[in-house]
Design a protein around this motif. Structure first.
Motif: not given
Length: 388
Positions: A121-128, A339-357
């Motif tokens: 479960l922790a892998l996607p958030v930790s991988l980067a 953690g999967l919200t950063s696997v794609d550039g468009r998803l990253h732009d949409l969810f960064h940085p507000w979604f993770w906190p």
């Protein structure tokens, strides 16, 4: 739990290890891209040439204690590829063995599954953070070991892990303060660890140079509040407001951090009193890591790797309990999907940085509440044998 146990009894652990082996392969193939390790090398090179370590005006670049630069020198001498390999292996190893020790301490049936599913479960958030060589990985493992060692009253271990944590990142002082509050008799040991870390550079460099670096270091630490006009994009609790165009005044944000810090202290003290010692250590570290990620003024998205693994183990523990069906599915899915919200550039732009906190806050608060409601009820534990 039959299906999940069958699938994740060992698969999650091997996915965790396998993903890291891929990271090591990438590190050996191309040491510098998508890595923060060049910053560590630059710090050691600057130290050896007696150049300034810090850019105080912008508070970017090398942000670690002078002792970090000293102790990274042996890796620097090995060259980029080998030093990257060893640095990544050090952080990964410390964090993984901390999780393994915690799983043994929690005890109960199906410990292998508990560890494996939590790491999955922790892998996607930790991988980067693993890929980038973030010192956060080493910080997380060292602080986790410090928590377990302090709760067991192990002075030598507490000294070692406190020293390593402070060297990894100065924000570890939060964990040292909590450890001292939980076990006051360890305060001299923890204070000695800080003094030793501060003294290390004086053994290898002129006093005047070290004094100047410490002056810059402490100036930088006291000016780390987020400047919305600067290059740093904060991912702490202020990020959702910033996404809406609302800038929180620095004074108001500081008040929130202080209140959250006092609440965190009170909660961990209650966990120490109310919970089984073995599971209580996991609850305490989860609470501390949550504070260090969401309420630290210098949080970036990769910092959330610190809370990901303890949150994964807590969700696995909740999953192992009866009668928590809907909650366990929601939390497991939310941690993995975050953690999967950063696997794609468009998803990253949409969810960064507000979604993770927001996502991590929901997960942590639900888990903290679950531990709280357990109170003094008996948690699944292996008993006194689980001392790691």
């Amino acid at each position: 739990m039959t299906i999940s146990k069958t699938v994740f009894d060992r698969l999650g652990f091997w996915l965790w290890v396998g993903s890291f082996l891929v990271v090591l392969g990438l590190v050996l193939w191309s040491p510098n891209p998508r890595s923060v390790v060049p910053i560590y090398r630059h710090g050691s090179e600057a130290f050896l040439s007696r150049q300034p370590l810090y850019q105080v005006e912008v508070a970017m670049g090398y942000l670690y204690a002078p002792a970090f630069a000293v102790l990274y020198v042996p890796l620097l001498k090995l060259g980029p590829s080998i030093s990257n390999f060893l640095w990544h292996a050090l952080g990964f190893g410390v964090l993984t063995f901390a999780a393994m020790r915690q799983a043994r301490k929690v005890g109960g049936p199906e410990q292998t599954w508990l560890l494996s599913f939590g790491l999955f479960l922790a892998l996607p958030v930790s991988l980067a953070a693993l890929r980038n060589g973030q010192a956060t990985i080493l910080l997380a493992g060292a602080c986790w070991f410090l928590t377990m060692s302090a709760l067991e009253g192990r002075r030598a271990e507490s000294f070692f892990w406190a020293s390593l944590a402070i060297i990894a990142k100065p924000t570890a002082i939060i964990m040292l303060l909590l450890a001292g509050a939980l076990r006051p008799r360890l305060i001299p040991v923890l204070a000695l660890a800080v003094l030793v870390v501060l003294a290390i550079p004086y053994g290898v460099a002129p006093t005047g140079y070290i004094n100047a670096q410490y002056q810059d270091f402490f100036r930088m630490l006291t000016s780390m509040a987020v400047d919305p006009t600067g290059p740093f994009v904060a991912a702490d609790f202020t990020a959702p407001f910033a996404r809406l165009g609302i800038t929180l005044p620095e004074f108001d944000a500081t008040i929130v951090r202080v209140v959250a810090g006092l609440l965190t202290l009170w909660v961990v003290l209650q966990f120490d009193r109310r919970l089984d010692p073995n599971a209580g250590g996991l609850a305490i570290f989860l609470t501390a890591a949550f504070y260090m990620c969401v309420f630290n003024p210098r949080v970036e998205q990769n910092t959330y790797a610190m809370v990901a693994v303890p949150a994964g183990l807590c969700i696995a523990l909740l999953w192992r309990e009866k009668g928590a069906g809907a909650t366990r599915w929601l939390l497991a899915a939310l941690l993995f999907v975050t953690g999967l919200t950063s696997v794609d550039g468009r998803l990253h732009d949409l969810f960064h940085p507000w979604f993770w906190p927001i996502g991590i806050s929901i997960i942590a608060c639900v888990l903290i509440w679950w531990f709280w409601t357990r109170g003094r009820q008996k948690m699944p534990a292996g008993g006194a044998a689980a001392h790691g």
